[in-house]
Write a protein that holds these residues in place. Structure first.
Motif, mmCIF file in Angstrom:
data_model
loop_
_atom_site.group_PDB
_atom_site.id
_atom_site.type_symbol
_atom_site.label_atom_id
_atom_site.label_comp_id
_atom_site.label_asym_id
_atom_site.label_seq_id
_atom_site.Cartn_x
_atom_site.Cartn_y
_atom_site.Cartn_z
ATOM 1 N N PHE A 173 127.726 43.917 8.764
ATOM 2 C CA PHE A 173 127.159 42.857 9.592
ATOM 3 C C PHE A 173 126.459 41.814 8.723
ATOM 4 C CE2 PHE A 173 123.290 41.342 11.795
ATOM 5 C CZ PHE A 173 123.868 40.643 12.842
ATOM 6 N N ALA A 174 125.683 42.274 7.737
ATOM 7 C CA ALA A 174 124.963 41.351 6.851
ATOM 8 C C ALA A 174 125.932 40.526 6.003
ATOM 9 C CB ALA A 174 124.009 42.138 5.950
ATOM 10 N N LEU A 175 127.082 41.122 5.676
ATOM 11 C CA LEU A 175 128.095 40.413 4.897
ATOM 12 C C LEU A 175 129.002 39.549 5.771
ATOM 13 C CD1 LEU A 175 129.137 43.267 2.417
ATOM 14 C CD2 LEU A 175 127.656 41.300 1.945
ATOM 15 N N ARG A 176 128.713 39.500 7.058
ATOM 16 C CA ARG A 176 129.476 38.717 8.039
ATOM 17 C C ARG A 176 130.924 39.171 8.174
ATOM 18 N NH1 ARG A 176 126.789 34.071 9.594
ATOM 19 N NH2 ARG A 176 124.914 33.569 8.389
ATOM 20 N N ILE A 177 131.159 40.452 7.897
ATOM 21 C CA ILE A 177 132.499 41.010 8.094
ATOM 22 C C ILE A 177 132.680 41.413 9.558
ATOM 23 C CG2 ILE A 177 134.050 42.888 7.427
ATOM 24 C CD1 ILE A 177 132.731 42.851 4.672
ATOM 25 N N ILE A 178 131.633 41.930 10.165
ATOM 26 C CA ILE A 178 131.635 42.233 11.590
ATOM 27 C C ILE A 178 130.405 41.572 12.218
ATOM 28 C CG2 ILE A 178 132.844 44.425 11.314
ATOM 29 C CD1 ILE A 178 130.160 45.842 11.677
ATOM 30 N N HIS A 179 130.410 41.459 13.522
ATOM 31 C CA HIS A 179 129.229 40.885 14.183
ATOM 32 C C HIS A 179 128.957 41.609 15.503
ATOM 33 C CE1 HIS A 179 126.362 37.437 14.173
ATOM 34 N NE2 HIS A 179 126.193 37.899 15.414
ATOM 35 N N VAL A 180 129.723 41.298 16.546
ATOM 36 C CA VAL A 180 129.506 41.947 17.841
ATOM 37 C C VAL A 180 129.748 43.449 17.739
ATOM 38 C CG1 VAL A 180 130.304 42.056 20.240
ATOM 39 C CG2 VAL A 180 130.070 39.843 19.107
ATOM 40 N N HIS A 181 130.658 43.855 16.875
ATOM 41 C CA HIS A 181 130.940 45.282 16.698
ATOM 42 C C HIS A 181 129.678 46.030 16.245
ATOM 43 C CE1 HIS A 181 133.481 48.794 16.077
ATOM 44 N NE2 HIS A 181 132.852 48.994 14.941
ATOM 45 N N PHE A 182 128.852 45.393 15.432
ATOM 46 C CA PHE A 182 127.601 46.031 15.016
ATOM 47 C C PHE A 182 126.682 46.246 16.217
ATOM 48 C CE2 PHE A 182 123.102 45.521 13.830
ATOM 49 C CZ PHE A 182 122.945 46.696 13.099
ATOM 50 N N PHE A 183 126.643 45.305 17.131
ATOM 51 C CA PHE A 183 125.827 45.472 18.333
ATOM 52 C C PHE A 183 126.291 46.700 19.128
ATOM 53 C CE2 PHE A 183 125.259 40.582 18.401
ATOM 54 C CZ PHE A 183 124.253 40.678 17.450
ATOM 55 N N ILE A 184 127.615 46.896 19.194
ATOM 56 C CA ILE A 184 128.159 48.054 19.918
ATOM 57 C C ILE A 184 127.680 49.350 19.274
ATOM 58 C CG2 ILE A 184 130.272 49.262 20.559
ATOM 59 C CD1 ILE A 184 131.681 46.555 20.680
ATOM 60 N N ILE A 185 127.768 49.434 17.937
ATOM 61 C CA ILE A 185 127.329 50.630 17.232
ATOM 62 C C ILE A 185 125.830 50.842 17.409
ATOM 63 C CG2 ILE A 185 127.153 51.738 14.972
ATOM 64 C CD1 ILE A 185 130.005 51.489 15.979
ATOM 65 N N PHE A 186 125.056 49.773 17.278
ATOM 66 C CA PHE A 186 123.603 49.878 17.349
ATOM 67 C C PHE A 186 123.148 50.363 18.724
ATOM 68 C CE2 PHE A 186 119.518 47.963 18.516
ATOM 69 C CZ PHE A 186 118.699 48.521 17.552
ATOM 70 N N PHE A 187 123.646 49.731 19.778
ATOM 71 C CA PHE A 187 123.189 50.103 21.120
ATOM 72 C C PHE A 187 123.790 51.425 21.582
ATOM 73 C CE2 PHE A 187 122.241 45.512 21.229
ATOM 74 C CZ PHE A 187 120.902 45.589 21.599
ATOM 75 N N GLY A 188 124.950 51.804 21.055
ATOM 76 C CA GLY A 188 125.474 53.139 21.331
ATOM 77 C C GLY A 188 124.580 54.211 20.738
ATOM 78 N N THR A 189 124.128 53.978 19.498
ATOM 79 C CA THR A 189 123.202 54.904 18.840
ATOM 80 C C THR A 189 121.869 54.961 19.578
ATOM 81 O OG1 THR A 189 124.237 54.449 16.685
ATOM 82 C CG2 THR A 189 122.023 55.417 16.668
ATOM 83 N N LEU A 190 121.317 53.801 19.895
ATOM 84 C CA LEU A 190 120.010 53.738 20.557
ATOM 85 C C LEU A 190 120.064 54.339 21.957
ATOM 86 C CD1 LEU A 190 117.081 52.725 20.440
ATOM 87 C CD2 LEU A 190 117.883 50.550 21.373
ATOM 88 N N GLY A 191 121.092 54.002 22.721
ATOM 89 C CA GLY A 191 121.201 54.530 24.081
ATOM 90 C C GLY A 191 121.318 56.038 24.107
ATOM 91 N N SER A 192 122.112 56.593 23.197
ATOM 92 C CA SER A 192 122.266 58.043 23.126
ATOM 93 C C SER A 192 120.951 58.715 22.743
ATOM 94 C CB SER A 192 123.354 58.401 22.111
ATOM 95 O OG SER A 192 123.439 59.798 21.949
#
Length: 302
Positions: A173-192
């Protein structure tokens, strides 16, 4: 090779099989159905409200579908067998919905900051990645000390896997290779984590308040003195706003000595989490002993 030939789809639990079938059907439907009817788009999902449920199962290409389907089957066979079909389905629904609601908030926030309409009309979010990230959190909670070998070279304990996976995606995400996909991973981790930590019932206990599953446990030890005060402050705010349940008090007792111990424990809330953790360990050991006792000796064993 023999294991692949002998693979029986009926060995996959019913809820996992249904999710896999839905993911395949939705991916095929995506070939003819406009994406805004399947993926989460901030500008249209308020009108197509079903996308909050469907987005977590629709993969945009065959490669991600194949890879994530394997992860879904492996995770589903393990957790559905341990939790039961009803709890497994409930977990999937909560993690998926919380993931994509979080993604919606993140993209709307980006629009508010940048005033770039792309975040409302051009960004799309979909896929099983959020749910699989949630399963990694559950794996950390279930068997934190279990070691997994990567390419038979590196051994990683289960409790570190969610953090490493999140870190790897943050770097992309920081390297701008992915963007919205990082949000999916982050909120999946947090929600679980939020659901498992405070609400999910297991072995008659609601949530898991053990120190090994605290928010700080996702970070290296040297960061704990900085993370814990922050996470405790957020937790107290969430409890005051009735967004999160308070620490469960120890069960009342009848004997004077035990009652005095309960009063002392009530003045020290973390004791409740320690009791929960010990009870979980005791239940796990009891289940293991019963399994070993019911297993007959192998013929010819020496």
């Amino acid at each position: 090779m023999a294991s692949i030939k002998n693979f029986n789809p009926r060995s996959i639990p019913i809820a996992t099989r249904s999710l896999l079938g839905a993911a395949i059907v939705l991916s095929l439907a995506g070939l003819v159905v406009p994406h805004e009817y399947l993926a989460l788009r901030p500008a249209t999902s308020f009108y197509y409200i079903w996308t909050f449920a469907l987005a977590g199962l629709w993969e945009i290409n065959i490669f991600s579908l194949a890879i994530n389907s394997v992860g879904l089957v492996l995770s589903g066979k393990y957790f559905e067998s341990h939790w039961g079909t009803k709890e497994f389905a409930k977990y999937v629904a909560i993690v998926n919905l919380s993931t994509y609601f979080g993604v919606l908030l993140a993209t709307v926030f980006e629009y508010a900051v940048t005033m770039d309409y792309f975040w409302l009309f051009g960004s799309e979010a979909s896929g099983l990645a959020g749910l699989l990230a949630g399963f990694l959190v559950s794996f950390k909670q279930a068997v934190p000390e279990h070691s997994i070998k990567v390419f038979n070279v590196i051994s990683i304990r289960a409790k570190y896997i969610p953090s490493l996976y999140l870190l790897a995606n943050f770097i992309l995400f920081a390297l701008r290779i992915i963007h919205v996909h990082f949000f999916i991973i982050f909120f999946g981790t947090l929600g679980s984590w939020v659901y498992t930590r405070f609400y999910k019932k297991q072995d008659g206990i609601k949530g898991d308040r053990s120190e090994t599953f605290s928010f700080a446990s996702f970070f290296p030890d040297f960061l704990h003195p900085f993370i814990k005060p922050l996470s405790n402050t957020v937790y107290k705010f969430a409890v005051a706003a009735k967004l999160c349940p308070p620490l469960r008090q120890p069960l009342p007792t009848t004997t004077p000595v035990a009652a005095a111990g309960s009063q002392q424990a009530a003045s020290n809330p973390p004791a409740a989490s320690d009791a929960d953790a010990e009870r979980r360990r005791a239940l796990a050991l009891k289940a293991l002993d019963s399994r070993l006792a019911s297993t007959p000796d192998a013929p010819g064993a020496r």
